[in-house]
Design a protein around this motif. Sequence first.
Motif, PDB file in Angstrom:
ATOM      1  N   ALA A 141       0.837  -1.206   0.000  1.00 45.10           N
ATOM      2  CA  ALA A 141       0.000   0.000   0.000  1.00 45.10           C
ATOM      3  C   ALA A 141       0.866   1.247   0.000  1.00 45.10           C
ATOM      4  O   ALA A 141       0.561   2.229  -0.689  1.00 45.10           O
ATOM      5  N   GLU A 142       1.949   1.218   0.758  1.00 49.31           N
ATOM      6  CA  GLU A 142       2.856   2.366   0.766  1.00 49.31           C
ATOM      7  C   GLU A 142       3.520   2.557  -0.588  1.00 49.31           C
ATOM      8  O   GLU A 142       3.629   3.692  -1.085  1.00 49.31           O
ATOM      9  N   ARG A 143       3.953   1.473  -1.210  1.00 48.59           N
ATOM     10  CA  ARG A 143       4.624   1.582  -2.517  1.00 48.59           C
ATOM     11  C   ARG A 143       3.689   2.210  -3.549  1.00 48.59           C
ATOM     12  O   ARG A 143       4.095   3.081  -4.322  1.00 48.59           O
ATOM     13  N   ILE A 144       2.440   1.775  -3.558  1.00 54.03           N
ATOM     14  CA  ILE A 144       1.461   2.329  -4.491  1.00 54.03           C
ATOM     15  C   ILE A 144       1.181   3.794  -4.167  1.00 54.03           C
ATOM     16  O   ILE A 144       1.094   4.641  -5.064  1.00 54.03           O
ATOM     17  N   ALA A 145       1.042   4.092  -2.883  1.00 56.06           N
ATOM     18  CA  ALA A 145       0.779   5.475  -2.468  1.00 56.06           C
ATOM     19  C   ALA A 145       1.911   6.400  -2.901  1.00 56.06           C
ATOM     20  O   ALA A 145       1.670   7.537  -3.324  1.00 56.06           O
ATOM     21  N   ARG A 146       3.138   5.920  -2.799  1.00 55.38           N
ATOM     22  CA  ARG A 146       4.300   6.738  -3.184  1.00 55.38           C
ATOM     23  C   ARG A 146       4.345   6.950  -4.697  1.00 55.38           C
ATOM     24  O   ARG A 146       4.620   8.045  -5.180  1.00 55.38           O
ATOM     25  N   ILE A 147       4.067   5.890  -5.450  1.00 55.28           N
ATOM     26  CA  ILE A 147       4.105   5.982  -6.917  1.00 55.28           C
ATOM     27  C   ILE A 147       3.030   6.941  -7.432  1.00 55.28           C
ATOM     28  O   ILE A 147       3.298   7.793  -8.296  1.00 55.28           O
ATOM     29  N   LEU A 148       1.806   6.808  -6.888  1.00 58.06           N
ATOM     30  CA  LEU A 148       0.674   7.608  -7.359  1.00 58.06           C
ATOM     31  C   LEU A 148       0.473   8.889  -6.555  1.00 58.06           C
ATOM     32  O   LEU A 148      -0.375   9.702  -6.902  1.00 58.06           O
ATOM     33  N   ASP A 149       1.255   9.046  -5.483  1.00 58.40           N
ATOM     34  CA  ASP A 149       1.155  10.195  -4.581  1.00 58.40           C
ATOM     35  C   ASP A 149      -0.267  10.356  -4.051  1.00 58.40           C
ATOM     36  O   ASP A 149      -0.899  11.403  -4.174  1.00 58.40           O
ATOM     37  N   ILE A 150      -0.747   9.291  -3.419  1.00 62.38           N
ATOM     38  CA  ILE A 150      -2.105   9.228  -2.873  1.00 62.38           C
ATOM     39  C   ILE A 150      -2.043   9.373  -1.354  1.00 62.38           C
ATOM     40  O   ILE A 150      -1.260   8.689  -0.696  1.00 62.38           O
ATOM     41  N   PRO A 151      -2.855  10.245  -0.758  1.00 61.78           N
ATOM     42  CA  PRO A 151      -2.861  10.390   0.698  1.00 61.78           C
ATOM     43  C   PRO A 151      -3.206   9.076   1.407  1.00 61.78           C
ATOM     44  O   PRO A 151      -3.990   8.271   0.897  1.00 61.78           O
ATOM     45  N   VAL A 152      -2.629   8.896   2.587  1.00 65.77           N
ATOM     46  CA  VAL A 152      -2.861   7.688   3.379  1.00 65.77           C
ATOM     47  C   VAL A 152      -3.326   8.089   4.774  1.00 65.77           C
ATOM     48  O   VAL A 152      -2.706   8.950   5.409  1.00 65.77           O
ATOM     49  N   ILE A 153      -4.420   7.482   5.233  1.00 68.64           N
ATOM     50  CA  ILE A 153      -4.889   7.748   6.581  1.00 68.64           C
ATOM     51  C   ILE A 153      -5.022   6.434   7.346  1.00 68.64           C
ATOM     52  O   ILE A 153      -5.123   5.361   6.752  1.00 68.64           O
ATOM     53  N   TYR A 154      -5.014   6.533   8.654  1.00 69.31           N
ATOM     54  CA  TYR A 154      -5.179   5.367   9.524  1.00 69.31           C
ATOM     55  C   TYR A 154      -6.564   5.409  10.141  1.00 69.31           C
ATOM     56  O   TYR A 154      -7.024   6.461  10.595  1.00 69.31           O
ATOM     57  N   MET A 155      -7.227   4.267  10.151  1.00 69.03           N
ATOM     58  CA  MET A 155      -8.552   4.170  10.765  1.00 69.03           C
ATOM     59  C   MET A 155      -8.487   3.222  11.949  1.00 69.03           C
ATOM     60  O   MET A 155      -8.127   2.051  11.810  1.00 69.03           O
ATOM     61  N   SER A 156      -8.824   3.721  13.125  1.00 70.46           N
ATOM     62  CA  SER A 156      -8.858   2.889  14.323  1.00 70.46           C
ATOM     63  C   SER A 156     -10.305   2.681  14.752  1.00 70.46           C
ATOM     64  O   SER A 156     -11.144   3.570  14.591  1.00 70.46           O
ATOM     65  N   ILE A 157     -10.602   1.502  15.270  1.00 68.45           N
ATOM     66  CA  ILE A 157     -11.930   1.187  15.787  1.00 68.45           C
ATOM     67  C   ILE A 157     -11.761   0.611  17.188  1.00 68.45           C
ATOM     68  O   ILE A 157     -10.820  -0.137  17.451  1.00 68.45           O
ATOM     69  N   LYS A 158     -12.655   0.962  18.081  1.00 67.90           N
ATOM     70  CA  LYS A 158     -12.648   0.359  19.408  1.00 67.90           C
ATOM     71  C   LYS A 158     -14.083   0.082  19.850  1.00 67.90           C
ATOM     72  O   LYS A 158     -15.030   0.722  19.402  1.00 67.90           O
ATOM     73  N   THR A 159     -14.228  -0.901  20.731  1.00 66.75           N
ATOM     74  CA  THR A 159     -15.532  -1.264  21.258  1.00 66.75           C
ATOM     75  C   THR A 159     -15.926  -0.300  22.374  1.00 66.75           C
ATOM     76  O   THR A 159     -15.128  -0.032  23.271  1.00 66.75           O
TER      77      THR A 159
END
Length: 293
Positions: A215-233
């Motif tokens: 996912a990082e390699r693709i994001a770097r090639i295409l310059d696509i923003p990356v976010i983190y999603m956390s879930i908790k109960t």
Amino acid sequence: MKHFSVLLYPLLFVLSILPHWLFYWFSNILYLIAYGIVGYRKKIVRKNLSLALPHVNAKHKKEIEKKFYKHFCDILIEIIRPLARPSSWASTRIRFKNSNLIKQLQVDNRIIIVLASHYSNWELTPTISQFSSWSTYALYTPISNKIINRLIKKIRTKVGCQLVSRYEFANHITRQKKNNNGGLYIVANDQSPSSNAKTLYSKFLNQVVPVHNGAERIARILDIPVIYMSIKTTKRGFYEAEFELISQSPKEEPINHITQKYLDLLQKQIAQDPIQYLWTHNRFKYSKNLPNS
């Protein structure tokens, strides 16, 4: 197996329409069977907890183990809950704290990668489609049993996304970018990849393990923003999700920065509450600290 697969859908459909109290009564029964009688993957769970939480004493580790199995059984049956529910139902089970981050990023970007993990109820991750201006795609691994594969696809698409085989991810997202189409891509990035000479290794939960960095390699090639999603109960059957920006300009980041940031955020979650992580997965199978098992 074939006959069982054919009967599986009606059985799960009936289970999915049960009232809340009876539905979780089945989870309690499943816990007694999986943990107390069968001992489903108990050796792997104990090995994982021992390696990941060496500072935790035996008594506390045992408590974590039991509570994990109760949580795990809840998640297993909650996976089928959308079968008999309207597509909007899943959104009533999860609350989002800062969904504006997605909307803000989509003002200037037509494609975003969302890195998720097998923590809490990961099956509700696609509900973020309600905040997206574009289609939402979730990566999945196709299952060889066609009936079960169709069932999984039916359940997951009902919570707001389209499925893309992980083997087609690079081609799919590159084509979307080339055609100037929008897309929100969800990637559960904590599975353990095969170990080979090109595999990236990183420290995770006190072990040096192979990690996915596609996912990082693709994001770097295409310059696509990356976010983190956390879930908790928050309480049984209800969840809370939050987003955090990992990188808005991946091309400008040092190599492996995005992957390491993702691992750091996930480890922070696990440290706060280890019960909700998926310990049944043999995450340390290819650890450099251990012989292959």
